[in-house]
Scaffold this motif. Structure first.
Motif, PDB file in Angstrom:
ATOM      1  N   LEU A  33       2.972   2.511 -32.771  1.00  0.00           N
ATOM      2  CA  LEU A  33       2.218   3.717 -32.434  1.00  0.00           C
ATOM      3  C   LEU A  33       2.834   4.963 -33.071  1.00  0.00           C
ATOM      4  N   ALA A  34       4.160   5.063 -33.020  1.00  0.00           N
ATOM      5  CA  ALA A  34       4.831   6.222 -33.616  1.00  0.00           C
ATOM      6  C   ALA A  34       4.621   6.242 -35.124  1.00  0.00           C
ATOM      7  N   GLY A  35       4.698   5.082 -35.757  1.00  0.00           N
ATOM      8  CA  GLY A  35       4.488   5.010 -37.201  1.00  0.00           C
ATOM      9  C   GLY A  35       3.075   5.364 -37.607  1.00  0.00           C
ATOM     10  N   ARG A  36       2.102   4.968 -36.788  1.00  0.00           N
ATOM     11  CA  ARG A  36       0.708   5.332 -37.073  1.00  0.00           C
ATOM     12  C   ARG A  36       0.460   6.805 -36.772  1.00  0.00           C
ATOM     13  N   GLY A  37       1.152   7.321 -35.760  1.00  0.00           N
ATOM     14  CA  GLY A  37       0.969   8.720 -35.394  1.00  0.00           C
ATOM     15  C   GLY A  37       1.647   9.691 -36.340  1.00  0.00           C
ATOM     16  N   TRP A  38       2.769   9.281 -36.900  1.00  0.00           N
ATOM     17  CA  TRP A  38       3.520  10.114 -37.845  1.00  0.00           C
ATOM     18  C   TRP A  38       3.740   9.328 -39.141  1.00  0.00           C
ATOM     19  N   SER A  42       9.785   8.408 -42.805  1.00  0.00           N
ATOM     20  CA  SER A  42      10.305   7.247 -43.523  1.00  0.00           C
ATOM     21  C   SER A  42      10.637   6.154 -42.515  1.00  0.00           C
ATOM     22  N   ARG A  43      10.747   4.946 -42.998  1.00  0.00           N
ATOM     23  CA  ARG A  43      11.120   3.833 -42.120  1.00  0.00           C
ATOM     24  C   ARG A  43      12.488   4.065 -41.486  1.00  0.00           C
ATOM     25  N   ALA A  44      13.411   4.606 -42.265  1.00  0.00           N
ATOM     26  CA  ALA A  44      14.754   4.862 -41.739  1.00  0.00           C
ATOM     27  C   ALA A  44      14.711   5.909 -40.632  1.00  0.00           C
ATOM     28  N   ALA A  45      13.945   6.973 -40.843  1.00  0.00           N
ATOM     29  CA  ALA A  45      13.842   8.021 -39.818  1.00  0.00           C
ATOM     30  C   ALA A  45      13.188   7.474 -38.562  1.00  0.00           C
ATOM     31  N   LEU A  46      12.131   6.688 -38.724  1.00  0.00           N
ATOM     32  CA  LEU A  46      11.457   6.102 -37.566  1.00  0.00           C
ATOM     33  C   LEU A  46      12.388   5.150 -36.828  1.00  0.00           C
ATOM     34  N   PHE A  47      13.136   4.338 -37.570  1.00  0.00           N
ATOM     35  CA  PHE A  47      14.092   3.429 -36.942  1.00  0.00           C
ATOM     36  C   PHE A  47      15.115   4.219 -36.121  1.00  0.00           C
ATOM     37  N   LEU A  48      15.677   5.272 -36.704  1.00  0.00           N
ATOM     38  CA  LEU A  48      16.692   6.053 -35.996  1.00  0.00           C
ATOM     39  C   LEU A  48      16.132   6.752 -34.761  1.00  0.00           C
ATOM     40  N   ILE A  49      14.943   7.309 -34.876  1.00  0.00           N
ATOM     41  CA  ILE A  49      14.320   7.981 -33.729  1.00  0.00           C
ATOM     42  C   ILE A  49      14.101   6.985 -32.593  1.00  0.00           C
ATOM     43  N   MET A  50      13.568   5.832 -32.919  1.00  0.00           N
ATOM     44  CA  MET A  50      13.292   4.831 -31.890  1.00  0.00           C
ATOM     45  C   MET A  50      14.583   4.276 -31.293  1.00  0.00           C
ATOM     46  N   LEU A  51      15.597   4.082 -32.129  1.00  0.00           N
ATOM     47  CA  LEU A  51      16.873   3.576 -31.622  1.00  0.00           C
ATOM     48  C   LEU A  51      17.528   4.589 -30.687  1.00  0.00           C
ATOM     49  N   VAL A  52      17.487   5.857 -31.050  1.00  0.00           N
ATOM     50  CA  VAL A  52      18.028   6.903 -30.173  1.00  0.00           C
ATOM     51  C   VAL A  52      17.274   6.918 -28.846  1.00  0.00           C
ATOM     52  N   ALA A  53      15.957   6.708 -28.890  1.00  0.00           N
ATOM     53  CA  ALA A  53      15.177   6.635 -27.654  1.00  0.00           C
ATOM     54  C   ALA A  53      15.645   5.465 -26.792  1.00  0.00           C
ATOM     55  N   GLY A  54      15.869   4.318 -27.399  1.00  0.00           N
ATOM     56  CA  GLY A  54      16.353   3.150 -26.656  1.00  0.00           C
ATOM     57  C   GLY A  54      17.731   3.383 -26.049  1.00  0.00           C
ATOM     58  N   ILE A  55      18.611   3.989 -26.816  1.00  0.00           N
ATOM     59  CA  ILE A  55      19.948   4.300 -26.304  1.00  0.00           C
ATOM     60  C   ILE A  55      19.843   5.315 -25.172  1.00  0.00           C
ATOM     61  N   GLY A  56      18.978   6.305 -25.338  1.00  0.00           N
ATOM     62  CA  GLY A  56      18.775   7.304 -24.292  1.00  0.00           C
ATOM     63  C   GLY A  56      18.293   6.684 -22.993  1.00  0.00           C
ATOM     64  N   ILE A  57      17.369   5.749 -23.096  1.00  0.00           N
ATOM     65  CA  ILE A  57      16.884   5.057 -21.902  1.00  0.00           C
ATOM     66  C   ILE A  57      18.037   4.346 -21.195  1.00  0.00           C
ATOM     67  N   LEU A  83      12.466  -3.299 -35.456  1.00  0.00           N
ATOM     68  CA  LEU A  83      12.348  -3.951 -36.765  1.00  0.00           C
ATOM     69  C   LEU A  83      11.031  -4.700 -36.898  1.00  0.00           C
ATOM     70  N   VAL A  84      10.624  -5.393 -35.842  1.00  0.00           N
ATOM     71  CA  VAL A  84       9.329  -6.089 -35.872  1.00  0.00           C
ATOM     72  C   VAL A  84       8.192  -5.067 -35.968  1.00  0.00           C
ATOM     73  N   GLY A  85       8.312  -3.967 -35.243  1.00  0.00           N
ATOM     74  CA  GLY A  85       7.307  -2.908 -35.323  1.00  0.00           C
ATOM     75  C   GLY A  85       7.203  -2.326 -36.718  1.00  0.00           C
ATOM     76  N   LEU A  86       8.328  -2.133 -37.376  1.00  0.00           N
ATOM     77  CA  LEU A  86       8.324  -1.638 -38.753  1.00  0.00           C
ATOM     78  C   LEU A  86       7.670  -2.647 -39.697  1.00  0.00           C
ATOM     79  N   ALA A  87       7.945  -3.931 -39.475  1.00  0.00           N
ATOM     80  CA  ALA A  87       7.306  -4.970 -40.296  1.00  0.00           C
ATOM     81  C   ALA A  87       5.797  -4.965 -40.072  1.00  0.00           C
ATOM     82  N   LEU A  88       5.383  -4.797 -38.823  1.00  0.00           N
ATOM     83  CA  LEU A  88       3.957  -4.717 -38.510  1.00  0.00           C
ATOM     84  C   LEU A  88       3.311  -3.519 -39.197  1.00  0.00           C
ATOM     85  N   LEU A  89       3.991  -2.391 -39.165  1.00  0.00           N
ATOM     86  CA  LEU A  89       3.482  -1.202 -39.861  1.00  0.00           C
ATOM     87  C   LEU A  89       3.337  -1.448 -41.356  1.00  0.00           C
TER      88      LEU A  89
END
Length: 99
Positions: A33-38, A42-57, A83-89
């Motif tokens: 959803l984030a990749g489709r919305g934004w 880049s894949r790296a930026a999306l990975f880092l944003i999502m990982l930070v969200a997971g760590i924050g949780i 990673l699977v989400g990025l592959a799907l994107l």
């Protein structure tokens, strides 16, 4: 997803039978959803944003007021889901399913 992540544990859990699969599935959906919305991210930026969200949780879940436990393996499951989400994107971008 925030409600699922931060609600008190009741002993009756929904979702998939394995908690790590729940984490991975949630982050597959969130990443797609984030990749489709934004799409300009880049894949790296999306990975880092999502990982930070997971760590924050996990950090919030580790607070005594929440009554849950932080688990590094949950972050690993989140990363697998990302990673699977990025592959799907990537597949969506290459396929005819462009929106």
């Amino acid at each position: 997803m925030a409600w699922l992540a931060f609600r008190p544990v009741t002993g009756v859990e929904g979702g998939l039978p394995w908690d790590k699969a729940n984490h991975a599935l949630a982050f597959i959906v969130l990443t797609a959803l984030a990749g489709r919305g934004w799409p300009v991210l880049s894949r790296a930026a999306l990975f880092l944003i999502m990982l930070v969200a997971g760590i924050g949780i996990e950090l919030v879940q580790g607070l005594p007021q929440i009554g849950r436990d932080a688990d590094v393996w949950d972050v690993v499951a989140d990363a697998v889901g990302i990673l699977v989400g990025l592959a799907l994107l990537g597949w969506l971008r290459r396929s005819r399913w462009r929106a």
